[in-house]
Design an enzyme around this catalytic site. Sequence first.
Site, short mmCIF file in Angstrom:
data_model
loop_
_atom_site.label_atom_id
_atom_site.label_comp_id
_atom_site.label_asym_id
_atom_site.label_seq_id
_atom_site.Cartn_x
_atom_site.Cartn_y
_atom_site.Cartn_z
N GLY A 10 0.76 -0.97 -0.10
CA GLY A 10 0.09 0.13 0.06
C GLY A 10 0.91 1.12 -0.07
O GLY A 10 2.12 1.21 -0.22
N GLY A 11 0.09 2.41 0.37
CA GLY A 11 0.86 3.66 0.27
C GLY A 11 1.76 3.96 1.67
O GLY A 11 1.55 3.20 2.48
N ARG A 13 3.02 5.40 5.00
CA ARG A 13 2.22 5.91 6.05
C ARG A 13 0.81 5.36 6.26
O ARG A 13 -0.16 6.16 6.96
CB ARG A 13 2.10 7.14 6.21
CG ARG A 13 3.78 7.89 6.38
CD ARG A 13 4.62 7.23 7.24
NE ARG A 13 4.27 7.55 8.68
CZ ARG A 13 4.62 6.75 9.73
NH1 ARG A 13 5.52 5.79 9.80
NH2 ARG A 13 4.13 7.10 10.87
N GLY A 15 -0.63 2.50 7.57
CA GLY A 15 -0.75 1.49 8.55
C GLY A 15 -0.11 0.17 8.50
O GLY A 15 -0.45 -0.80 9.26
N LYS A 16 0.34 0.08 7.15
CA LYS A 16 0.66 -1.61 6.97
C LYS A 16 1.85 -2.07 7.90
O LYS A 16 1.74 -3.38 8.05
CB LYS A 16 1.07 -1.44 5.40
CG LYS A 16 2.35 -0.79 5.19
CD LYS A 16 2.70 -0.80 3.61
CE LYS A 16 3.67 -0.06 3.01
NZ LYS A 16 3.57 1.74 3.32
N THR A 36 15.28 -3.47 6.27
CA THR A 36 16.02 -3.56 4.95
C THR A 36 16.56 -2.25 4.78
O THR A 36 17.37 -1.75 3.85
CB THR A 36 15.33 -4.01 3.43
OG1 THR A 36 14.21 -3.20 3.46
CG2 THR A 36 14.90 -5.35 3.62
N HIS A 51 12.32 2.65 16.52
CA HIS A 51 11.56 1.58 15.73
C HIS A 51 12.14 0.44 16.34
O HIS A 51 11.55 -0.57 16.88
CB HIS A 51 11.46 1.19 14.40
CG HIS A 51 10.74 2.43 13.65
ND1 HIS A 51 9.41 2.75 13.92
CD2 HIS A 51 11.13 3.40 12.78
CE1 HIS A 51 9.04 3.53 13.31
NE2 HIS A 51 9.86 3.96 12.37
N ASP A 83 10.56 -5.40 6.25
CA ASP A 83 9.84 -4.29 6.24
C ASP A 83 11.19 -3.51 5.77
O ASP A 83 11.98 -3.07 6.43
CB ASP A 83 9.46 -3.74 7.56
CG ASP A 83 8.50 -2.78 7.23
OD1 ASP A 83 8.66 -2.16 6.43
OD2 ASP A 83 8.08 -2.27 8.27
#
Length: 181
Positions: A10-11, A13, A15-16, A36, A51, A83
């Site tokens: 998805g885009g 930011r 929430g993925k 990554t 994070h 991610d």
Amino acid sequence: MRGKIILVGGGVRCGKSRFALELAQAMGPRRTFIATAEPFDEEMRERARRHREERADRFDTVEEPRRLCEVLEEDSADVAVVDCVTLWLSNLLLRGDAPEEILGEVERLVGVLQRRRGATILVTNEVGMGLVPESPLGRTFRDVSGGAHQRLAAAADEVYFGALGLLLRLKPGNLVVGAGG
């Protein structure tokens, strides 16, 4: 029995990543987070540190910008979260790998995922819904990302798409599964 393959795209930011982490926590107590990104500046180093600290008690973190297949082959966790795929692809492209070589690595990745006993959740950015990139490198990145996403979605047991703070399950069957906050 092989582990489940889940693709969350998805885009930026939308929430993925949060969704992927929440999903992973329900899939077993031994969890690996494979980052990554390469933090080239102080702001990115600080973001990565924050994070890492947020996940510290829930995930073992491996920072690997290019050797994704090798890390996943060695990982024995119940679930691994990657991610993100598009950063991995851009790292290979910026290293000088040809598009065909990168898509070969994607095929290799699919094979690794299909042999894994643990589940794998792949987070990625959809880059094919915007304007045609201005530069040849930008267009190559978009094309490589699109080819990679098609291969990964075909191999995935579940595919989710994030937009406007919502995550929609695209495979198997459509379903709104979460809303960002």
